[in-house]
Design a protein around this motif. Structure first.
Motif, PDB file in Angstrom:
ATOM      1  N   PRO A 152      22.896  33.745  12.967  1.00 46.44           N
ATOM      2  CA  PRO A 152      22.356  33.938  14.318  1.00 46.44           C
ATOM      3  C   PRO A 152      22.898  32.911  15.323  1.00 46.44           C
ATOM      4  O   PRO A 152      23.175  33.252  16.469  1.00 46.44           O
ATOM      5  CB  PRO A 152      20.846  33.771  14.137  1.00 46.44           C
ATOM      6  CG  PRO A 152      20.606  34.168  12.721  1.00 46.44           C
ATOM      7  CD  PRO A 152      21.810  33.667  11.980  1.00 46.44           C
ATOM      8  N   VAL A 171      26.332  34.061  16.339  1.00 45.50           N
ATOM      9  CA  VAL A 171      26.301  35.119  17.347  1.00 45.50           C
ATOM     10  C   VAL A 171      26.072  34.519  18.729  1.00 45.50           C
ATOM     11  O   VAL A 171      26.734  34.893  19.706  1.00 45.50           O
ATOM     12  CB  VAL A 171      25.219  36.170  16.997  1.00 45.50           C
ATOM     13  CG1 VAL A 171      25.030  37.161  18.124  1.00 45.50           C
ATOM     14  CG2 VAL A 171      25.578  36.882  15.711  1.00 45.50           C
ATOM     15  N   ASN A 216      16.637  34.879  17.752  1.00 44.10           N
ATOM     16  CA  ASN A 216      16.158  36.205  17.360  1.00 44.10           C
ATOM     17  C   ASN A 216      16.454  37.200  18.484  1.00 44.10           C
ATOM     18  O   ASN A 216      16.085  36.988  19.627  1.00 44.10           O
ATOM     19  CB  ASN A 216      14.656  36.161  17.074  1.00 44.10           C
ATOM     20  CG  ASN A 216      14.141  37.463  16.554  1.00 44.10           C
ATOM     21  OD1 ASN A 216      14.885  38.255  16.002  1.00 44.10           O
ATOM     22  ND2 ASN A 216      12.856  37.693  16.725  1.00 44.10           N
ATOM     23  N   GLY A 217      17.122  38.272  18.145  1.00 40.91           N
ATOM     24  CA  GLY A 217      17.411  39.298  19.140  1.00 40.91           C
ATOM     25  C   GLY A 217      18.708  39.099  19.909  1.00 40.91           C
ATOM     26  O   GLY A 217      19.089  39.953  20.688  1.00 40.91           O
ATOM     27  N   CYS A 255      28.671  34.437  22.037  1.00 38.71           N
ATOM     28  CA  CYS A 255      28.307  34.773  23.418  1.00 38.71           C
ATOM     29  C   CYS A 255      28.715  33.657  24.370  1.00 38.71           C
ATOM     30  O   CYS A 255      29.268  33.908  25.436  1.00 38.71           O
ATOM     31  CB  CYS A 255      26.802  34.963  23.519  1.00 38.71           C
ATOM     32  SG  CYS A 255      26.297  36.659  23.638  1.00 38.71           S
ATOM     33  N   THR A 264      22.488  39.332  20.472  1.00 38.05           N
ATOM     34  CA  THR A 264      23.553  40.136  19.897  1.00 38.05           C
ATOM     35  C   THR A 264      24.904  39.673  20.434  1.00 38.05           C
ATOM     36  O   THR A 264      24.958  39.014  21.473  1.00 38.05           O
ATOM     37  CB  THR A 264      23.372  41.632  20.233  1.00 38.05           C
ATOM     38  OG1 THR A 264      23.461  41.790  21.643  1.00 38.05           O
ATOM     39  CG2 THR A 264      22.041  42.146  19.728  1.00 38.05           C
ATOM     40  N   ALA A 265      25.975  40.019  19.751  1.00 37.55           N
ATOM     41  CA  ALA A 265      27.309  39.621  20.171  1.00 37.55           C
ATOM     42  C   ALA A 265      27.693  40.270  21.499  1.00 37.55           C
ATOM     43  O   ALA A 265      28.615  39.822  22.172  1.00 37.55           O
ATOM     44  CB  ALA A 265      28.328  39.981  19.097  1.00 37.55           C
ATOM     45  N   CYS A 303      25.956  40.173  24.066  1.00 37.58           N
ATOM     46  CA  CYS A 303      25.343  39.301  25.105  1.00 37.58           C
ATOM     47  C   CYS A 303      24.394  40.093  25.972  1.00 37.58           C
ATOM     48  O   CYS A 303      24.210  39.925  27.102  1.00 37.58           O
ATOM     49  CB  CYS A 303      26.399  38.575  25.911  1.00 37.58           C
ATOM     50  SG  CYS A 303      27.459  37.541  24.888  1.00 37.58           S
TER      51      CYS A 303
END
Length: 137
Positions: free
Chosen positions: A48, A51, A131-132, A55, A134-135, A137
């Motif tokens: 995480p 990721v 948490n939550g 971003c 994502t790649a 962005c």
């Protein structure tokens, strides 16, 4: 099992560990790096955070930027995972050898146990923080 049997088993595990330590390192490193190279199966203790770093370093234009910078989060994640893997294997072999020789290992296991709990706390914290994310962005 009595103390003699435990000592004999620890001696055997310690000798095997010492004998094949470099092969264990190489195999573990290969598996970690191999899985890291496949985005669908990317593995690392700090995925995480990877990721989130992806971003930060590249955003949505990660494919158009510098490839070395775009790959940096994956390299950092894999490097930390490999270093922890090697550390725990080396510590385990050292403790097994000491047990096999009949030494007191109380002091020896304090640092690996401490590092394990610190890693666990960091793992939980980064899972909560990112948490939550994502790649994309």
């Amino acid at each position: 099992m009595d103390k003699k049997e435990v000592q004999t088993l620890a001696r055997i595990v310690g000798r095997l560990g010492r004998k094949y330590q470099h092969q264990i390192y190489a195999t573990g490193t290969t598996v970690i790096i191999g899985l890291q190279a496949m985005p669908a199966n990317a593995f690392g203790l700090f995925s995480p955070a990877q990721v989130a770093l992806t971003c930060m370093f590249g955003g949505t234009s990660a494919g158009t930027g510098n490839p070395a910078i775009a790959a940096l989060p994956g390299v950092i994640n894999a490097a930390i995972t490999v270093m922890l893997f090697v550390y725990f294997v080396a510590s385990g072999v050292k403790v097994a050898n000491s047990l096999g020789e009949g030494q007191e290992v109380t002091q020896m296991v304090q640092q690996p146990i401490g590092i394990f709990f610190i890693t666990l706390v960091l793992f939980i914290a980064q899972n909560i923080l990112f948490n939550g994310v994502t790649a994309a962005c």
